[in-house]
Design a protein around this motif. Structure first.
Motif, PDB file in Angstrom:
ATOM      1  N   MET A  13       0.836  -1.203   0.000  1.00 33.67           N
ATOM      2  CA  MET A  13       0.000   0.000   0.000  1.00 33.67           C
ATOM      3  C   MET A  13       0.872   1.254   0.000  1.00 33.67           C
ATOM      4  O   MET A  13       0.536   2.255  -0.630  1.00 33.67           O
ATOM      5  N   ALA A  14       1.990   1.202   0.701  1.00 33.18           N
ATOM      6  CA  ALA A  14       2.902   2.350   0.722  1.00 33.18           C
ATOM      7  C   ALA A  14       3.446   2.625  -0.672  1.00 33.18           C
ATOM      8  O   ALA A  14       3.518   3.781  -1.113  1.00 33.18           O
ATOM      9  N   LEU A  15       3.818   1.566  -1.392  1.00 31.43           N
ATOM     10  CA  LEU A  15       4.331   1.741  -2.750  1.00 31.43           C
ATOM     11  C   LEU A  15       3.237   2.247  -3.693  1.00 31.43           C
ATOM     12  O   LEU A  15       3.502   3.045  -4.592  1.00 31.43           O
ATOM     13  N   GLU A  16       2.009   1.793  -3.479  1.00 33.36           N
ATOM     14  CA  GLU A  16       0.902   2.263  -4.311  1.00 33.36           C
ATOM     15  C   GLU A  16       0.635   3.745  -4.058  1.00 33.36           C
ATOM     16  O   GLU A  16       0.359   4.517  -4.979  1.00 33.36           O
ATOM     17  N   LEU A  17       0.735   4.170  -2.784  1.00 32.69           N
ATOM     18  CA  LEU A  17       0.613   5.590  -2.475  1.00 32.69           C
ATOM     19  C   LEU A  17       1.734   6.376  -3.140  1.00 32.69           C
ATOM     20  O   LEU A  17       1.513   7.471  -3.679  1.00 32.69           O
ATOM     21  N   ASN A  18       2.958   5.832  -3.100  1.00 32.23           N
ATOM     22  CA  ASN A  18       4.078   6.483  -3.776  1.00 32.23           C
ATOM     23  C   ASN A  18       3.766   6.743  -5.236  1.00 32.23           C
ATOM     24  O   ASN A  18       4.030   7.818  -5.782  1.00 32.23           O
ATOM     25  N   ASP A  19       3.206   5.749  -5.879  1.00 30.92           N
ATOM     26  CA  ASP A  19       2.970   5.809  -7.323  1.00 30.92           C
ATOM     27  C   ASP A  19       1.767   6.695  -7.659  1.00 30.92           C
ATOM     28  O   ASP A  19       1.877   7.627  -8.463  1.00 30.92           O
ATOM     29  N   LYS A  20       0.644   6.442  -7.036  1.00 30.77           N
ATOM     30  CA  LYS A  20      -0.596   7.102  -7.447  1.00 30.77           C
ATOM     31  C   LYS A  20      -0.754   8.520  -6.878  1.00 30.77           C
ATOM     32  O   LYS A  20      -1.579   9.295  -7.377  1.00 30.77           O
ATOM     33  N   CYS A  21       0.004   8.851  -5.836  1.00 27.58           N
ATOM     34  CA  CYS A  21      -0.099  10.200  -5.260  1.00 27.58           C
ATOM     35  C   CYS A  21       1.038  11.098  -5.720  1.00 27.58           C
ATOM     36  O   CYS A  21       1.118  12.259  -5.283  1.00 27.58           O
ATOM     37  N   ASN A  22       1.901  10.594  -6.577  1.00 31.85           N
ATOM     38  CA  ASN A  22       3.019  11.393  -7.080  1.00 31.85           C
ATOM     39  C   ASN A  22       2.482  12.647  -7.772  1.00 31.85           C
ATOM     40  O   ASN A  22       1.632  12.575  -8.658  1.00 31.85           O
TER      41      ASN A  22
END
Length: 490
Positions: free
Chosen positions: A462-471
């Protein structure tokens, strides 16, 4: 000195020491030569008083002498009181020479919150001196906390600077000295000394004090005495015990808050400012509304912690970019997760602001901030939503094994026994909750009518998904610059 300062233990000295130039007056060098007279240009303000009141009766020489015992914040206020005050302060040699030629020293003192700790005369005397306070050799380094000069060798060995660092972190002078003396002895005798640094040792010291002197857990406990027993300075204790912080304070204990302020401040001192935010940023006004199909979430706290989502370098691996994983499980929080891999966000910006204000009060001079993140609506559905009923169930089921949030029984048991979920949020004492037979008996006290709603994103994926989609949809608003935020374009 450079090689020694690269070590982990001595890195904080870079923050607490200013190298003074030797010969170039353009670089803030103070020479000992003293002009016979000084001129002062004073612009009359329409609303400024022309008189210093009863101080007018004192001769100028005595006023100048008294002014040297003021700190720079106090003397600056005196200078602004009236025209006569400005004229008097401008003739104080120690003040005018320091302001004119040592602005870097004053700026460095301001950054670590030490502007009020040294008198004008004491700082000036140190700046115009040349000798190392320890060995008497030429001292090119100014110790900001202790207002002393040191040579390169002595500054790396200074007991006083490290003790002062612990004082800045929140300890009283006596306890800071006790901790560092014990640490030095331990390093000389322990075969495990290489595996523990000063802040780890200080944290364990707090734990030992809790064991011997007790903790503050429940709302009715004597928090001030407990924090005093942990060696926390009066101004830090009073900041935590402000009425406006009661709800947040009750999510921790005296021990957890003591550790939080000490570790947060030490981390800020230890981390060189130039390394904190090397990615290009711009300052923008905060968005009035989130982007389409996004929901705004917030997190308040120390700037240094929140800035970890900002990349300091940019390798290809996205997880080293906007690293949301650094936000995992940081006090204050409400739940003790299985593996500490939960990221908490508040739905309420006001709640995040209150968290930031608490961090600002108890971790001064560490700047506080609010992290604004536009999260895709699709990701909100994947998060764990924590609201009133969850608080009730969590507190009630702590003694009945694993609950639906997937949190271990032993962690929950510790949290409820420590009243981390109680106080002003859950509204009941630990003893009351343990006697309840139904979760509906638990009273939830809402924050100014708002539901205490949070979202928890679980795990590295989930942390990596936040990294990607909230960039490109992340803003960091420093508390003291409300409405403006640092922003990095995608």
């Amino acid at each position: 000195m450079a090689e020694d300062m690269d070590s982990y233990e001595n890195a904080l000295i870079q923050r607490l020491v200013l190298r003074l130039p030797n010969t170039d007056p353009a670089e803030d060098n103070l020479k000992i030569d003293r002009p016979a007279s000084m001129s002062s240009s004073v612009t009359r303000s329409p609303d400024a008083s022309p008189s210093m009141g009863t101080l007018e009766a004192l001769p100028l020489e005595l006023l100048q002498h008294i002014s040297e015992f003021l700190d720079f914040r106090a003397i600056s206020r005196l200078r602004r009181t009236c025209l006569k005050g400005r004229e008097t302060v401008d003739t104080v040699l120690a003040y005018s020479r320091t302001v004119t030629h040592a602005s870097k020293a004053l700026a460095a003192l301001g950054k670590i919150g030490m502007m009020r700790h040294h008198s004008v005369g004491a700082l000036y005397a140190t700046l115009v001196s040349q000798e190392c306070a320890s060995c008497g050799a030429s001292g090119a380094c100014l110790s900001l906390p202790t207002c002393e000069r040191f040579c390169d060798d002595c500054v790396c060995k200074s007991h006083a600077i490290r003790v002062a660092a612990l004082e800045i972190c929140g300890f009283t002078s006596a306890v800071a000295d006790e901790i560092f003396s014990a640490y030095e002895t331990w390093k000389e005798t322990s075969e495990f000394a290489h595996s523990q640094d000063l802040i780890d040792f200080a944290t364990q010291f707090i734990e030992s004090l809790v064991y011997h002197r007790g903790n503050a857990i429940a709302y009715e406990d004597d928090w001030d005495s407990a924090l005093e027993g942990l060696g926390i300075r009066p101004e830090k204790r009073h900041a935590l015990l402000k009425a406006e912080h009661t709800e947040l304070r009750m999510r921790g204990t005296a021990e957890t808050w003591a550790k939080y302020m000490v570790e947060t401040t030490y981390g800020w001192l230890w981390s060189p400012e130039k390394d904190r935010l090397s990615a290009p940023t711009i300052t923008v006004a905060l968005p009035a509304t989130p982007p389409q199909d996004h929901v705004m979430l917030y997190k308040g706290g120390a700037m240094t912690h929140l800035q970890c989502v900002w990349p300091a370098w940019e390798p290809d691996d996205v997880k080293f970019g906007f690293n949301f994983g650094t936000l995992f499980f940081r006090q204050p929080t409400d739940f003790s997760p299985d593996n500490s891999s939960l990221i908490y966000f508040a739905e309420s910006e006001e709640w995040a602001h209150r968290c930031a204000k608490l961090a600002d009060d108890i971790c001064y001079p560490v700047p506080a901030a609010i992290l604004h993140v536009a999260v895709p609506s699709s990701m909100i559905d994947k998060a764990t939503r924590i609201a009133d009923e969850d608080f009730k169930q969590l507190a009630f089921k702590c003694l009945q094994g694993r609950n639906r949030l997937g949190i271990r029984r032993q962690n929950l048991r510790l949290y409820v026994k420590a009243s981390l979920l109680l106080g002003q949020v859950c509204g009941n004492s630990t003893a009351q909750v343990e006697e309840f037979t139904d979760p509906e008996q638990i009273t939830i006290v809402k924050m100014e009518g708002e539901e205490p709603l949070q979202y928890a994103f679980v795990g590295d994926a989930m942390a990596l998904e936040l990294n990607d989609k909230c960039n490109g949809k992340i803003w960091i608003e420093e508390l003291r610059r409300e409405g403006l935020a640092m922003y990095r374009e995608a």
